[in-house]
Design a protein around this motif. Structure first.
Motif, short mmCIF file in Angstrom:
data_model
loop_
_atom_site.label_atom_id
_atom_site.label_comp_id
_atom_site.label_asym_id
_atom_site.label_seq_id
_atom_site.Cartn_x
_atom_site.Cartn_y
_atom_site.Cartn_z
N GLY A 1 46.38 51.98 32.29
CA GLY A 1 47.75 52.28 32.69
C GLY A 1 48.09 53.74 32.43
N LEU A 2 47.67 54.25 31.29
CA LEU A 2 47.97 55.65 30.97
C LEU A 2 47.35 56.58 32.00
CD1 LEU A 2 47.49 55.51 27.12
CD2 LEU A 2 49.58 56.13 28.31
N ASN A 3 46.07 56.35 32.31
CA ASN A 3 45.43 57.21 33.30
C ASN A 3 46.16 57.14 34.64
OD1 ASN A 3 43.57 58.26 31.65
ND2 ASN A 3 41.90 56.87 32.23
N ALA A 4 46.59 55.91 35.00
CA ALA A 4 47.30 55.75 36.27
C ALA A 4 48.58 56.57 36.27
CB ALA A 4 47.59 54.29 36.52
N VAL A 5 49.26 56.60 35.13
CA VAL A 5 50.53 57.34 35.10
C VAL A 5 50.27 58.85 35.16
CG1 VAL A 5 52.44 57.98 33.61
CG2 VAL A 5 51.90 55.59 33.97
N TRP A 6 49.29 59.33 34.40
CA TRP A 6 49.05 60.79 34.41
C TRP A 6 48.73 61.27 35.81
CZ3 TRP A 6 51.29 60.99 30.23
CH2 TRP A 6 50.84 60.51 29.01
N LEU A 7 47.96 60.44 36.55
CA LEU A 7 47.47 60.91 37.84
C LEU A 7 48.34 60.47 39.00
CD1 LEU A 7 43.71 60.20 37.16
CD2 LEU A 7 44.81 62.40 37.21
N GLY A 8 49.24 59.55 38.75
CA GLY A 8 49.99 58.95 39.85
C GLY A 8 50.81 59.98 40.61
N GLY A 9 50.82 59.84 41.93
CA GLY A 9 51.56 60.79 42.74
C GLY A 9 52.75 60.18 43.43
N ASP A 10 52.87 58.87 43.43
CA ASP A 10 54.06 58.33 44.07
C ASP A 10 54.81 57.40 43.14
OD1 ASP A 10 53.79 55.36 45.03
OD2 ASP A 10 51.82 56.30 45.33
N LEU A 11 56.08 57.28 43.44
CA LEU A 11 57.00 56.69 42.48
C LEU A 11 56.67 55.24 42.17
CD1 LEU A 11 60.22 58.27 43.97
CD2 LEU A 11 59.15 58.82 41.80
N PHE A 12 56.21 54.51 43.18
CA PHE A 12 56.00 53.10 42.93
C PHE A 12 54.76 52.87 42.07
CE2 PHE A 12 54.81 48.74 43.82
CZ PHE A 12 56.01 48.11 43.55
N ASN A 13 53.71 53.61 42.35
CA ASN A 13 52.52 53.44 41.53
C ASN A 13 52.78 53.83 40.09
OD1 ASN A 13 50.79 52.39 43.44
ND2 ASN A 13 50.48 54.40 44.32
N LEU A 14 53.64 54.82 39.93
CA LEU A 14 54.02 55.17 38.56
C LEU A 14 54.66 53.97 37.89
CD1 LEU A 14 55.40 58.77 39.00
CD2 LEU A 14 53.29 58.07 37.93
N TYR A 15 55.48 53.25 38.66
CA TYR A 15 56.13 52.06 38.11
C TYR A 15 55.09 51.04 37.66
CZ TYR A 15 58.29 47.46 38.22
OH TYR A 15 58.68 46.19 37.90
N VAL A 16 54.09 50.81 38.54
CA VAL A 16 53.08 49.82 38.19
C VAL A 16 52.33 50.25 36.93
CG1 VAL A 16 51.00 48.65 38.96
CG2 VAL A 16 52.86 49.06 40.55
N GLY A 17 51.97 51.52 36.88
CA GLY A 17 51.27 52.03 35.70
C GLY A 17 52.11 51.84 34.45
N LEU A 18 53.38 52.14 34.60
CA LEU A 18 54.30 52.05 33.47
C LEU A 18 54.39 50.62 32.96
CD1 LEU A 18 55.89 54.30 32.27
CD2 LEU A 18 57.78 53.76 33.77
N GLU A 19 54.45 49.67 33.90
CA GLU A 19 54.55 48.28 33.49
C GLU A 19 53.27 47.82 32.82
OE1 GLU A 19 57.27 47.46 32.98
OE2 GLU A 19 57.89 45.86 34.31
N LEU A 20 52.14 48.27 33.37
CA LEU A 20 50.87 47.91 32.75
C LEU A 20 50.85 48.39 31.30
CD1 LEU A 20 48.16 46.66 33.34
CD2 LEU A 20 47.33 48.85 34.12
N ILE A 21 51.29 49.62 31.12
CA ILE A 21 51.33 50.18 29.76
C ILE A 21 52.25 49.35 28.87
CG2 ILE A 21 52.07 52.14 28.40
CD1 ILE A 21 51.34 53.90 30.71
N SER A 22 53.46 49.06 29.38
CA SER A 22 54.43 48.36 28.54
C SER A 22 53.89 47.00 28.12
CB SER A 22 55.73 48.14 29.30
OG SER A 22 56.29 49.36 29.62
N LEU A 23 53.36 46.25 29.09
CA LEU A 23 52.92 44.90 28.76
C LEU A 23 51.77 44.94 27.75
CD1 LEU A 23 53.20 43.12 32.23
CD2 LEU A 23 54.86 43.33 30.40
N ALA A 24 50.84 45.85 28.00
CA ALA A 24 49.72 45.94 27.06
C ALA A 24 50.23 46.34 25.68
CB ALA A 24 48.70 46.95 27.56
N ALA A 25 51.18 47.28 25.65
CA ALA A 25 51.67 47.76 24.36
C ALA A 25 52.40 46.65 23.62
CB ALA A 25 52.61 48.95 24.58
#
Lengths: 488, 498, 116
Positions: free
Chosen positions: A119-143
């Motif tokens: 999830g972290l890698n997805a957020v650092w590299l993400g270029g569009d708003l929705f994928n950032l959301y998905v990355g963010l959720e992945l991070i939150s749930l795992a955390a």
């Protein structure tokens, strides 16, 4: 070459996650050691590639946006990817020794750890708003899952609280994304910026931005929305706390910063920028004060995170309505702050874990006499503390210096007072811990000695945070265009 | 070429590396620790000696790289830095010898010597710093590395002193940082440069520059223990004697004084500072500190506390010397940096010897100590006479030069300050000497220890004797090349060029 | 007012109700339902607002699908955590236990392991 690197970066963590999900703790540990080695090498490779050839835009599988996944691989992103690799590998290594394999639920640490990393890698590299959301959720749930690994009711309460805050924040962000999409018809950050620069910005579009920032600020635990952070970070296992404080809160901040720098100039305003800055300052003051008041060691460190996160939000006022040079200075300062805080806080949590393990109590005043028996961990804690205080020659100082210069140059001198007071306040809580450790007490000489590798890991992180101040220039030059899409 | 880059780096690294090694040593490695300590100290003296020779013959030693965008890290050896570096290298060796003896059986020696070396490394860094930024870096490092030394004993009193020390110095550091950042914002990264930068500055900058100067003096004044920022110093004397010696003579208070010298000489420039009217205010503060410190010293019954207040007073001589704005006054101030260091370290060594050998801490317990410990007492007596300014000792050179300098520029009131201060010095030192030599011992020593046939351990006895000898030599041979006085003259010739 | 805009407004209303519930309700399951309500509201806004020349836009539909998957994952995690929390503490709210009145269940439930 870069194709392989990118694939390695994004998909192998998921693969490790699935693999470790299926095996027990010890096998999962083996898989993770292998995986960490691969990840660090891949991250280094990508970093070197970008450092030599510059950033690029990467379309996953060749699909165009909006349906495809667009990654922007610029200097800043790879720097954070590398930072993540280093810190996560250190925490994973520490966890592999620190966690008790006897507890059956500990085996879930590994899959959660890898999901978090992905999830972290997805957020650092993400270029569009929705994928950032998905990355963010992945991070939150795992955390949240990682926090819940503590096992007792207290840990679960903290985890649920954390989850609720994180979900609310994500939804606010998502609503903002929906509104932006309704307005602009694109999700790509670059696309939105382009549309806006072509004069499409209308009034009323500030609301989605505010909504997104609000959600992200909640997830970053900006004052006064920080209530969920200290219990969650304080109660989690030390390697987990380190991961959370060092990396997880930075992910949502990173998105907020990218949003602000791309859209804030048009959609934001002086008042909004100042308001965020003031909240950040209050976080610095209030968080440090609370850190000073805590009786438990890890709570001190957790509240210190609240304070240190406050510094990050000074980015908003210092980049709005100022010249390019000042904005760049502020961005560099904040980036250094993110990196040095990540290293220092990870070191601090891991060292705190060792200290607690060694004295068998999580109270600050139980540390009496420990300076004689565990100087190594205490020293790591101290070095990390020096960076948090923003004293030279640490990365924290370099960051503070740049921020001082930026606030002076932009005429916003009031942040100077905050920066200086913040440094003194953090000195207060850090020295409180030192002081406790220097007390010579007669009745405590029963100390448990953690293994050497547990002690070495925080030391390495602390030294990196210290050395960052000395090599700030080269590090900053690799993120050649901070927060600007390098590959566009 | 490469050597000229490497020399200052080496000088810094000797104690930095020593500190890392010392931290890693096991607590029991007594012999190895002592060898490393002494080897590093001797190596450092050699390196500094080479650099002094080089600087005297016009060589340049400089190492620099960019740390943060717009800011350089600069290590540079010039005449002024060599004055301080030479002092600290020399006294580090003696203090290390002393500390080895002093801490013979006490716990936490690895920690102590580790931070001790770190402290010396910071001092060396302060001496060699080539710009304000680098100076600040080591200035704060000094604060951090001395804290563990002050609280070393871990008693409530030590912890309280440590807390006050850290509150004072970190706040001072923050003020200094603010001033440096502001100055950097106004004029960019300034290397220390002979003659300073602001001799023909735009008059519109006068206002901010004055405020910055005041802030810098506050920030540096905390460490230099200028009244009213001196509160931490007398408390910090709870630290072990070698630490007090180092704190008072070389490291902390001198770092502050040295910083003031740097700012006045090489950032503002003596002329510009005078023209802006900045020195007048500073001289008043310094004069007040001198009188205040001496007066307070009179009332102290604890020996180390009396010496601490004496430091408050003596360090301000350095500052006052600068403010005299004439070659002689400046020479007097500079030379006092060295002289005060040697004299004060002698006195603290002796105080430590009385405490360690006889268990004596209070002045009224000293009756007859001269017979029991003649060597220490001779050293103490010499130190005390030096402080009072009796010819031909080092202190006399300072006061004479400064007095002449004051008359030269027509600041007659400074002479009055010097005279009053000397009288006060005599008033608080002579009673101690009287008790040492002429009073009869009426009570047994509180806590006596015996080391063989000498009056005390040889490790403890030789350092004060050596420093006392140096002090006499500094007075007698004041006009020999490489004596502190001639070196100060060299600095003034080169840098200030009044 | 097109029907899709109506959807969007309905979504906003749902968000409002959900937010109210999320902040006001104490019981964790109710909170979770309120969260789902906000989620549905956001998805409605997303599909309702995005119109290109009167034609429905396929992109948000795809995004909402993803969003629903994420929301389900989050809900599942939350349910597991809440259930286990209830087992351990006997509480259904996040209030700090004032007294030790709650029934502390035996550690036998540990085998359920961590949430997943």
């Amino acid at each position: 070459m870069t194709l392989w690197l990118m694939a390695g970066l994004l998909f192998t963590p998921l693969a490790w996650a699935v693999l470790t999900l299926m095996v027990d703790f010890r096998k999962g540990r083996l898989v993770t050691w292998l995986g960490m080695a691969v990840q660090v090498l891949v991250s280094l490779g990508l970093w070197a590639a970008v450092a030599s050839d510059g950033g690029f835009l990467y379309l996953l599988g060749g699909w165009q946006a909006p349906l495809g996944i667009e990654l922007r691989v610029d200097g800043l992103a790879v720097t954070f990817v590398l930072l993540t690799a280093l810190v996560a590998a250190a925490c994973g290594w520490h966890a592999s020794i620190y966690l008790d394999p006897g507890k059956p639920w500990h085996r879930y640490f590994w899959p959660l750890f890898w999901f978090l990393w992905a999830g972290l890698n997805a957020v650092w590299l993400g270029g569009d708003l929705f994928n950032l959301y998905v990355g963010l959720e992945l991070i939150s749930l795992a955390a949240v899952g990682l926090v819940a690994l503590g096992g007792q009711a207290d840990a679960l309460r903290a985890a649920i609280r954390y989850l609720m805050a994180a979900l609310l924040g994500s939804l606010a962000y998502l609503l903002g994304v929906a509104l932006i999409y309704g307005q602009f018809g694109t999700l790509s950050l670059a696309g939105v910026t382009e549309l806006m620069n072509s004069g499409d910005a209308q009034s009323g579009q500030t609301f989605p931005l505010v909504l997104m920032l609000l959600g992200l600020a909640l997830k970053t635990a900006l004052f006064p929305m920080h209530g969920w952070l200290p219990p969650a970070h304080g109660i989690a296992k030390s390697p987990v706390s380190a991961l959370l404080s060092a990396l997880v809160v930075k992910a949502s901040f990173y998105i907020a910063a990218r949003l602000w720098l791309d859209l804030g100039g048009e959609l934001g305003g002086f008042a909004l920028a100042q308001l965020i800055g003031v909240l950040g300052s209050l976080a610095i003051i209030w968080g440090s004060w609370l850190a000073f008041r805590q009786t438990k060691l890890k709570q001190v460190v957790a509240y210190s995170s609240v304070a240190q996160i406050g510094y990050l939000f000074l980015l908003f006022p210092l980049t709005w309505g100022v010249t390019e040079a000042i904005s760049l200075q502020a961005q560099q300062g904040i980036t250094l702050q993110v990196i040095s805080h990540a290293l220092a806080k990870a070191a601090m949590f891991l060292a705190a874990g060792n200290l607690i393990m060694s004295v068998g109590s999580n109270r600050v005043d139980a540390l009496a006499g420990v300076s004689r028996f565990l100087p190594f961990s205490l020293f790591s804690f101290g070095l990390a503390g020096v960076s948090l205080m923003g004293l030279p020659p640490t990365g924290g100082f370099a960051a503070k210096w740049l921020l001082l210069q930026a606030s002076l140059a932009s005429g916003q001198w009031w942040w100077l007072a905050v920066l200086l007071a913040g440094g003194l306040l953090s000195a207060a809580y850090v020295f409180r811990v030192y002081r406790a450790s220097f007390i010579e007490s007669t009745d405590t000489d029963q100390f448990y000695h953690p293994s050497r590798s547990l002690e070495v890991i925080p030391m390495i992180l602390a030294l990196m945070s210290l050395g960052l101040g000395l090599v700030a220039e080269p590090v900053l030059s690799v993120m050649s265009l901070p927060f600007e899409g390098g590959g566009q | 070429m490469t050597l000229s880059v490497l020399m200052p780096v080496f000088a810094l690294m000797t104690s930095l590396l020593a500190s890392v090694i010392l931290f890693a040593l096991p607590e029991k490695g007594y012999r190895l620790r002592t060898i490393i300590n002494l080897a590093a100290a001797i190596l450092k003296i050699a390196l500094v000696g080479v650099m002094i020779w080089g600087v005297a013959h016009g060589r340049e030693y400089e190492a620099a790289f960019t740390m943060v965008p717009g800011v350089e890290f600069v290590l540079r050896a010039d005449a002024l830095s060599m004055l301080f570096a030479g002092l600290s290298a020399l006294l580090w060796l003696l203090t290390t010898i002393y500390a080895v003896g002093y801490l013979e059986d006490s716990p936490n020696r690895s920690r102590f010597f580790g931070f001790f070396s770190l402290c010396v490394a910071s001092t060396m860094g302060i001496a060699l710093a080539g710009n304000l930024f680098t100076f600040f870096l080591f200035y704060e490092m000094l604060t951090l590395s001395t804290y563990p030394l002050v609280v070393h004993r871990g008693t409530t009193k030590a912890l309280r002193a440590g807390r006050n020390y850290i509150i004072y110095t970190l706040t001072g550091g923050a003020v200094l940082l603010f001033a440096i950042a502001w100055l950097h914002g106004l004029v960019g990264d300034l290397r220390f440069q002979e003659g300073g930068y602001f001799s023909d500055v735009d008059p519109s900058l006068n206002g901010p520059l004055t405020i910055i100067f005041v802030l810098m003096m506050v920030g540096l004044g905390v460490k230099a223990a200028l009244v009213p920022f001196h509160g931490w110093l007398p408390q910090a004397m709870v630290a072990p004697a070698p630490v007090s010696a180092l704190l008072h003579a070389v490291a902390v208070v001198k770092a502050g004084a040295f910083g003031i010298i740097r700012v006045v000489f090489e950032i503002y420039g003596l002329e510009a500072a005078e023209a802006m009217g900045l020195l007048a205010g500073l001289s008043v503060v310094a004069a007040l500190t001198i009188i205040y410190g001496s007066t307070r010293a009179l009332y102290q019954v604890d020996l180390k506390r009396r010496l601490a207040f004496s430091t408050v007073s003596q360090v301000s001589y350095i500052v006052l010397g600068l403010c005299l704005f004439g070659p002689l006054g400046v020479i007097g101030g500079l030379v006092h940096l060295v002289h005060q260091g040697i004299m004060k370290i002698t006195l603290f060594f002796c105080a430590g010897n009385y405490a360690e050998t006889l268990g004596v801490h209070r002045i009224d317990e000293l009756d007859g100590a001269g017979k029991r410990m003649p060597g220490t007492s001779v050293a103490f007596t010499l130190g005390a006479f030096g402080m009072i300014g009796a010819p031909p000792l080092a202190g006399f050179i300072t006061k004479w030069t400064m007095g002449a300098g004051a008359l030269e520029v027509g600041m007659d009131w400074v002479v009055a300050v010097l005279v009053i201060s000397s009288l006060l010095n005599a008033a608080y030192f002579l009673p101690i000497l009287h008790r040492l030599w002429f009073a009869e011992q009426c009570e047994p020593w509180p806590h006596e220890r015996r080391w063989g046939r000498l009056e005390t351990s040889a490790w403890l006895l030789w350092p004060p004797l050596i420093t006392a000898t140096l002090m006499v030599l500094a007075g007698l041979l004041a006009n020999v090349p490489f004596s502190p006085l001639s070196w100060a003259e060299l600095i003034v010739l080169r840098e200030v060029a009044l | 007012m097109t029907p899709s805009l109506l959807y969007a407004f309905a979504g906003v209303a749902l968000c409002g109700i959900g937010l109210f519930g999320f902040l006001r309700l104490q019981h964790l399951l109710r909170k979770l339902m309120a969260f789902n309500l906000i989620g549905s509201g956001v998805f409605l806004v997303m599909v309702g607002l995005a119109q290109r020349n009167g034609q429905p836009d396929p992109v948000p539909q795809a995004l909402v699908l993803t969003g629903i998957v994420v929301a389900i994952a989050a809900t599942a995690l939350a349910v597991v955590l809440i259930r286990r929390y209830y087992h351990l503490s006997g509480q259904t709210t996040l209030a700090e236990p004032a007294a030790k009145s709650a029934r502390p269940k035996a550690r036998s439930v540990n085998r359920e392991g961590a949430p997943e």
